[in-house]
Design an enzyme around this catalytic site. Structure first.
Site, PDB file in Angstrom:
ATOM      1  N   SER A  32      -3.068   6.412   6.118  1.00  0.00           N
ATOM      2  CA  SER A  32      -2.448   5.306   6.841  1.00  0.00           C
ATOM      3  C   SER A  32      -3.339   4.862   7.988  1.00  0.00           C
ATOM      4  CB  SER A  32      -1.074   5.734   7.382  1.00  0.00           C
ATOM      5  OG  SER A  32      -0.522   4.728   8.209  1.00  0.00           O
ATOM      6  N   SER A  37       0.841  -1.207   0.000  1.00  0.00           N
ATOM      7  CA  SER A  37       0.000   0.000   0.000  1.00  0.00           C
ATOM      8  C   SER A  37       0.871   1.250   0.000  1.00  0.00           C
ATOM      9  CB  SER A  37      -0.923   0.007   1.223  1.00  0.00           C
ATOM     10  OG  SER A  37      -0.178   0.308   2.394  1.00  0.00           O
ATOM     11  N   SER A  96       0.779   3.636   2.298  1.00  0.00           N
ATOM     12  CA  SER A  96       0.748   4.256   3.621  1.00  0.00           C
ATOM     13  C   SER A  96       2.108   4.755   4.079  1.00  0.00           C
ATOM     14  CB  SER A  96       0.189   3.277   4.654  1.00  0.00           C
ATOM     15  OG  SER A  96       1.086   2.208   4.863  1.00  0.00           O
ATOM     16  N   LYS A 128       5.156   0.161   9.485  1.00  0.00           N
ATOM     17  CA  LYS A 128       4.951   1.576   9.826  1.00  0.00           C
ATOM     18  C   LYS A 128       6.240   2.081  10.484  1.00  0.00           C
ATOM     19  CE  LYS A 128       0.514   1.201   8.785  1.00  0.00           C
ATOM     20  NZ  LYS A 128      -0.051   1.801   7.558  1.00  0.00           N
TER      21      LYS A 128
END
Length: 301
Positions: A266, A108, A110, A165
């Site tokens: 996100s 993705s 994010s 992350k």
């Protein structure tokens, strides 16, 4: 079982394959090979006796016949041959993937602009300690995650799914995110304005963020609101307060607060809470390939 579940259990699949092929290899070396040798010796003794009798009668047999007979008798069955061949390869992959480095693919946007969709990255599995494969239990502590680290972890709401992350808060930190500006332990993070970043049809504000000494890029969509929409009822939810202009969270012991660099695109700790230490997979550190853009290869921060 879904495809995602299978991928989530890949470590277990490798472990089972390693054990099965290893057991077959071990049994072949110490049991089956000896049995084949005994059967071959008996058959060759009978062959030699018959050959001696035929030789005495003036009939000569080719020496190669004996070699072919011995080779056929000692030949491994196909299933043992393949297991023995695959065992060292599977065992090596299992060891490397479990204790040293594991590859991941970014699914993705994010983590834009640090990581792009399609980036193939390597994750250091030993930076944060040695963990037993499959059960992911830490047995040797080495380092703790630091603010600014890009970390792969098991999604707290579904541990079969891996997330990536950036570590924004470590145990004991007070994280304040107001009007899309971050503060850690009462100290506001500094930002340097960069040229706007184009993501498909959107132009996003691009900043260099100095997260307590770690400089990295973030994106902000000023069209999105500052508040967190519908945060989940996660463990430790009472340690967070949500307001119209952002939120404040205190990170409990043994847990970490994670945010994506693409701040307004996100799904991270703002929504589903803290990441427990036992969910940590490793530290992402290198892009080893992107088939759409090979210039992406290299390290990142």
């Amino acid at each position: 079982m879904s495809f995602q579940s299978i991928l989530g259990n890949f470590a277990l699949i490798l472990f089972v394959l390693t054990v099965v092929t290893g057991v077959i290899w071990f049994l072949d070396v110490f049991v089956f090979a000896k049995q084949r040798r005994q059967i071959a010796d008996k058959a060759l003794a009978e062959y030699d006796a018959r050959r001696a009798k035929l030789t005495a009668e003036g009939i000569r047999l080719e020496e190669s016949t004996r070699h072919e007979l011995e080779a056929n008798l000692l030949k491994q069955p196909v299933w043992i041959e393949y297991s023995g061949s695959f065992f060292p390869v599977i065992a090596l992959v299992f060891f490397l993937r479990s204790f040293l480095f594991e590859p991941f693919k970014i699914p993705s946007s994010s983590m834009l602009p640090t990581l792009f969709v399609g980036d193939l990255i390597l994750v250091n599995k030993f930076t944060y300690g040695i963990r037993l494969p499959v059960i992911n239990k830490k047995i040797i502590s080495i380092n703790d995650p630091h603010r600014g680290d890009v970390m792969v972890f098991k999604y707290p709401e579904d541990p079969s799914v891996d997330y990536i992350k950036r570590v924004v808060g470590v145990p004991g930190d007070k994280i304040v995110y107001k009007n899309k500006r971050l503060s850690v332990n009462g100290k506001e993070v500094s930002y340097t304005t960069m040229p706007d970043f184009r993501d498909n049809l959107d132009y996003l504000k691009h900043y260099k963020e100095d997260l307590t000494g770690v400089n990295h890029s973030i994106l902000v969509n000023e069209q999105r609101p500052a508040y967190v929409d519908n945060p989940h009822d996660f463990k430790g939810r009472e340690l967070c307060t949500y307001e119209n202009d952002g939120f404040t969270c205190t990170v409990p012991q043994g847990r970490y607060f994670m945010m994506g660099d693409n701040r307004d695109n996100s799904l991270d700790s703002r929504y589903w809470g803290f990441v427990p230490d036992e969910n940590i997979v490793g530290k992402a550190f290198f892009i080893w390939m992107n088939f759409g853009d090979i210039e992406r290869i290299g390290s990142f921060h």
